[in-house]
Motif scaffolding. Structure first.
Motif, PDB file in Angstrom:
ATOM      1  N   ALA A  47       8.530  17.934  -3.802  1.00  0.00           N
ATOM      2  CA  ALA A  47       8.400  16.484  -3.924  1.00  0.00           C
ATOM      3  C   ALA A  47       8.869  16.021  -5.297  1.00  0.00           C
ATOM      4  O   ALA A  47       9.598  15.029  -5.427  1.00  0.00           O
ATOM      5  CB  ALA A  47       6.949  16.064  -3.693  1.00  0.00           C
ATOM      6  N   LEU A  73       7.246   1.159  -5.935  1.00  0.00           N
ATOM      7  CA  LEU A  73       7.250   2.187  -4.889  1.00  0.00           C
ATOM      8  C   LEU A  73       7.146   3.596  -5.472  1.00  0.00           C
ATOM      9  O   LEU A  73       6.359   4.404  -4.961  1.00  0.00           O
ATOM     10  CB  LEU A  73       8.497   2.044  -4.010  1.00  0.00           C
ATOM     11  CG  LEU A  73       8.507   0.825  -3.075  1.00  0.00           C
ATOM     12  CD1 LEU A  73       9.795   0.773  -2.263  1.00  0.00           C
ATOM     13  CD2 LEU A  73       7.305   0.862  -2.139  1.00  0.00           C
ATOM     14  N   LEU A 101       3.255   6.891  -5.420  1.00  0.00           N
ATOM     15  CA  LEU A 101       2.973   8.305  -5.141  1.00  0.00           C
ATOM     16  C   LEU A 101       1.781   8.821  -5.948  1.00  0.00           C
ATOM     17  O   LEU A 101       0.812   9.319  -5.356  1.00  0.00           O
ATOM     18  CB  LEU A 101       4.223   9.143  -5.403  1.00  0.00           C
ATOM     19  CG  LEU A 101       4.073  10.650  -5.182  1.00  0.00           C
ATOM     20  CD1 LEU A 101       3.576  10.929  -3.768  1.00  0.00           C
ATOM     21  CD2 LEU A 101       5.393  11.362  -5.436  1.00  0.00           C
ATOM     22  N   PHE A 127      -1.436   7.158  -4.774  1.00  0.00           N
ATOM     23  CA  PHE A 127      -1.979   7.677  -3.519  1.00  0.00           C
ATOM     24  C   PHE A 127      -2.698   8.996  -3.749  1.00  0.00           C
ATOM     25  O   PHE A 127      -3.781   9.238  -3.188  1.00  0.00           O
ATOM     26  CB  PHE A 127      -0.866   7.876  -2.486  1.00  0.00           C
ATOM     27  CG  PHE A 127      -1.326   8.636  -1.275  1.00  0.00           C
ATOM     28  CD1 PHE A 127      -2.017   7.987  -0.252  1.00  0.00           C
ATOM     29  CD2 PHE A 127      -1.109   9.998  -1.169  1.00  0.00           C
ATOM     30  CE1 PHE A 127      -2.467   8.686   0.858  1.00  0.00           C
ATOM     31  CE2 PHE A 127      -1.562  10.710  -0.063  1.00  0.00           C
ATOM     32  CZ  PHE A 127      -2.243  10.048   0.954  1.00  0.00           C
ATOM     33  N   PHE A 151       1.954  14.871   2.114  1.00  0.00           N
ATOM     34  CA  PHE A 151       2.279  13.445   2.106  1.00  0.00           C
ATOM     35  C   PHE A 151       3.242  13.121   0.963  1.00  0.00           C
ATOM     36  O   PHE A 151       4.178  12.330   1.136  1.00  0.00           O
ATOM     37  CB  PHE A 151       1.016  12.605   1.974  1.00  0.00           C
ATOM     38  CG  PHE A 151       1.291  11.125   1.881  1.00  0.00           C
ATOM     39  CD1 PHE A 151       1.435  10.358   3.035  1.00  0.00           C
ATOM     40  CD2 PHE A 151       1.436  10.498   0.649  1.00  0.00           C
ATOM     41  CE1 PHE A 151       1.704   8.999   2.951  1.00  0.00           C
ATOM     42  CE2 PHE A 151       1.706   9.136   0.562  1.00  0.00           C
ATOM     43  CZ  PHE A 151       1.843   8.389   1.713  1.00  0.00           C
ATOM     44  N   ALA A 152       2.987  13.705  -0.212  1.00  0.00           N
ATOM     45  CA  ALA A 152       3.855  13.452  -1.367  1.00  0.00           C
ATOM     46  C   ALA A 152       5.293  13.852  -1.069  1.00  0.00           C
ATOM     47  O   ALA A 152       6.246  13.143  -1.428  1.00  0.00           O
ATOM     48  CB  ALA A 152       3.339  14.218  -2.587  1.00  0.00           C
ATOM     49  N   TYR A 177       6.749  11.308   1.395  1.00  0.00           N
ATOM     50  CA  TYR A 177       6.940  10.031   0.697  1.00  0.00           C
ATOM     51  C   TYR A 177       8.180  10.091  -0.186  1.00  0.00           C
ATOM     52  O   TYR A 177       9.011   9.162  -0.189  1.00  0.00           O
ATOM     53  CB  TYR A 177       5.695   9.737  -0.139  1.00  0.00           C
ATOM     54  CG  TYR A 177       5.666   8.374  -0.794  1.00  0.00           C
ATOM     55  CD1 TYR A 177       5.037   7.302  -0.177  1.00  0.00           C
ATOM     56  CD2 TYR A 177       6.254   8.149  -2.035  1.00  0.00           C
ATOM     57  CE1 TYR A 177       4.986   6.038  -0.767  1.00  0.00           C
ATOM     58  CE2 TYR A 177       6.222   6.902  -2.634  1.00  0.00           C
ATOM     59  CZ  TYR A 177       5.591   5.853  -2.004  1.00  0.00           C
ATOM     60  OH  TYR A 177       5.558   4.621  -2.592  1.00  0.00           O
ATOM     61  N   LEU A 215      11.514   7.819   0.443  1.00  0.00           N
ATOM     62  CA  LEU A 215      11.838   6.869  -0.613  1.00  0.00           C
ATOM     63  C   LEU A 215      13.236   7.104  -1.172  1.00  0.00           C
ATOM     64  O   LEU A 215      14.034   6.169  -1.325  1.00  0.00           O
ATOM     65  CB  LEU A 215      10.797   6.960  -1.732  1.00  0.00           C
ATOM     66  CG  LEU A 215      10.875   5.905  -2.841  1.00  0.00           C
ATOM     67  CD1 LEU A 215      10.606   4.522  -2.271  1.00  0.00           C
ATOM     68  CD2 LEU A 215       9.877   6.227  -3.950  1.00  0.00           C
TER      69      LEU A 215
END
Length: 428
Positions: free
Chosen positions: A67, A220, A224, A227, A245-246, A249, A253
């Motif tokens: 990520a 945006l 990260l 969250f 999730f990271a 995301y 993005l």
């Protein structure tokens, strides 16, 4: 006899690293040396190595590494840099403050100091030099501020610490937030003092409209780390789920929203992430085997008894500082430090009834200091290369930040609440 063999293995490990062998080769060689000279059980090496990499928490490591790699290559650093300029560029020594704030924002997405340095340094260092800041200073402030990224979650060193010690990763992530912000504040204090002496002015006036404009472009990416923190505090997901999730995301993005990364670049980021994860896991596995070997030689017991003999009083602070000094000396040549040093220190910490969450933050700060301390000083080497400056000049320019980091470590050691306060608050 066993103790002497263990000492010889540690000396061999450090010597091989100093003369230029890769850390993995040096680590494997030292473990083989101990087992062969001591007549140890031959199956112990593969068994202990596999035990070291079997911890479920290590699943989070490749997720956050990948990520961070996607965010790093997705053009995020420039958006955060512009936002930081609008926030703190009006201060004396403005662009140097911007460097620190960018590391605070960017570090919450990357999780490793070298990746933070590579991502932000290529943006901040040229700007600092262009606006009249000395090249060695530009490299120095970027090298040290990159360490903020391993305190603010997600943090790769904290993942390794959790795997080695069994400490809650969620608690460690929360424990790093306040010290990470304090480290940024400490650096900005040093910069403000130096700016007054050197005559470094502001980058421009404070304009709320510019904060709003750049903030919209950065909102945006900043979602990260927000969250990750909110999910851990609320218990919505585990660290490994947050890592998954990271990754999703960062991919959506960079690939579909900003369209700032190609499929070829994504493939390269993935390959690099796999290689980095493999290297770290090999080190973790063989470090576990080395820790087992040192335990067989009773090295941790000797260390604990030595501490009790030298410091027979009840206070922990001085004993902790001695252990951190040993870790700092090791961290000057060993990287990654945590999986190699913690098997040795952990029994002493348990005997002293040290809060392992608190010590997790302390050892991560020690890792940061080790990365800016000769002879290896990987952060200084990388930043000097980006700035195209002499390494010795960067070392000299970094001395105010080095002593600031030492004072910061002593403060965190003496005031455990700075690390443990937020996890304790969230647990209530």
């Amino acid at each position: 006899m066993m103790l002497a063999l263990a000492g010889g293995s540690l000396v061999a490990l450090c010597a091989l690293v100093v003369i230029g062998f890769p850390i993995i080769v040096a680590l494997v060689a030292s473990v083989f040396l101990f087992l062969s000279m001591s007549g140890g059980w031959s199956l112990a090496l593969p068994q202990q190595t596999l035990t070291g990499v079997a911890d479920y928490i290590l699943v989070t490591l490749p997720l956050f590494i990948l990520a961070g790699g996607i965010m790093n290559n997705g053009g995020i650093a420039k958006r955060l840099f512009d936002f930081a300029v609008a926030l703190v560029g009006w201060m004396r020594g403005g662009l140097a403050h911007v460097d620190v704030v960018t590391s605070v924002l960017f570090g919450g997405m990357i999780g490793t100091s070298v990746a933070d340095l590579a991502g932000t340094g290529s943006v901040t260092i040229p700007h600092l030099k262009k606006h009249g800041y000395p090249g060695p200073f530009a490299a120095a402030v970027t090298a040290t501020s990159s360490g903020i990224g391993v305190l603010i979650p997600p943090s790769s060193p904290m993942i390794l610490y959790s795997a080695v010690t069994g400490t809650s990763l969620g608690a460690l992530f929360l424990a790093g937030v306040v010290p990470g912000l304090l480290m940024g504040g400490m650096m900005m204090g040093v910069i403000y003092y130096l700016a007054g002496r050197k005559g470094w002015g502001a980058a421009g006036p404070f304009m709320p409209a510019e904060v709003w404009r750049t903030g919209k472009r950065a909102v945006l990416p900043l979602g990260l780390p927000a969250f990750i923190l909110i999910s851990l505090i609320s218990g919505v997901c585990t660290p490994s789920e947050a890592g998954a999730f990271a990754l999703a995301y960062a991919f959506v993005l960079s690939k579909f929203v900003y369209r700032s990364i190609t499929w070829a670049e994504l493939r390269k980021v993935t390959v690099d992430g796999v290689i980095m994860t493999g290297e770290v896991l090999i080190v973790v596995g063989f470090s576990t085997a080395l820790g087992w070997a040192l335990s067989q030689a009773k090295v941790p017991m000797v260390l604990a008894e030595g501490l009790q003999l030298l410091f027979p009083f009840e206070g922990q602070t001085l004993k902790l500082l001695v252990l951190l000094l040993l870790a700092l000396i090791a961290g000057m040549v060993l990287d990654p430090l945590i999986p190699m040093i913690m098997p040795v220190l952990l029994p002493s910490l348990i005997a002293m009834q040290v809060d392992l969450v608190h010590f997790g933050v302390l050892i991560v700060v020690t890792v940061v200091i080790g990365q800016i301390t000769p002879p290896v000083a990987i952060a200084i080497l990388v930043s000097a290369k980006i700035a195209r400056e002499d390494v010795v000049d960067v070392f000299r320019a970094n001395m105010p930040f080095f002593w600031g980091m030492i004072a910061f470590l002593i403060l965190l050691t003496a005031v455990p609440w700075l690390s443990t306060g937020l996890p304790s608050l969230m647990a209530e």
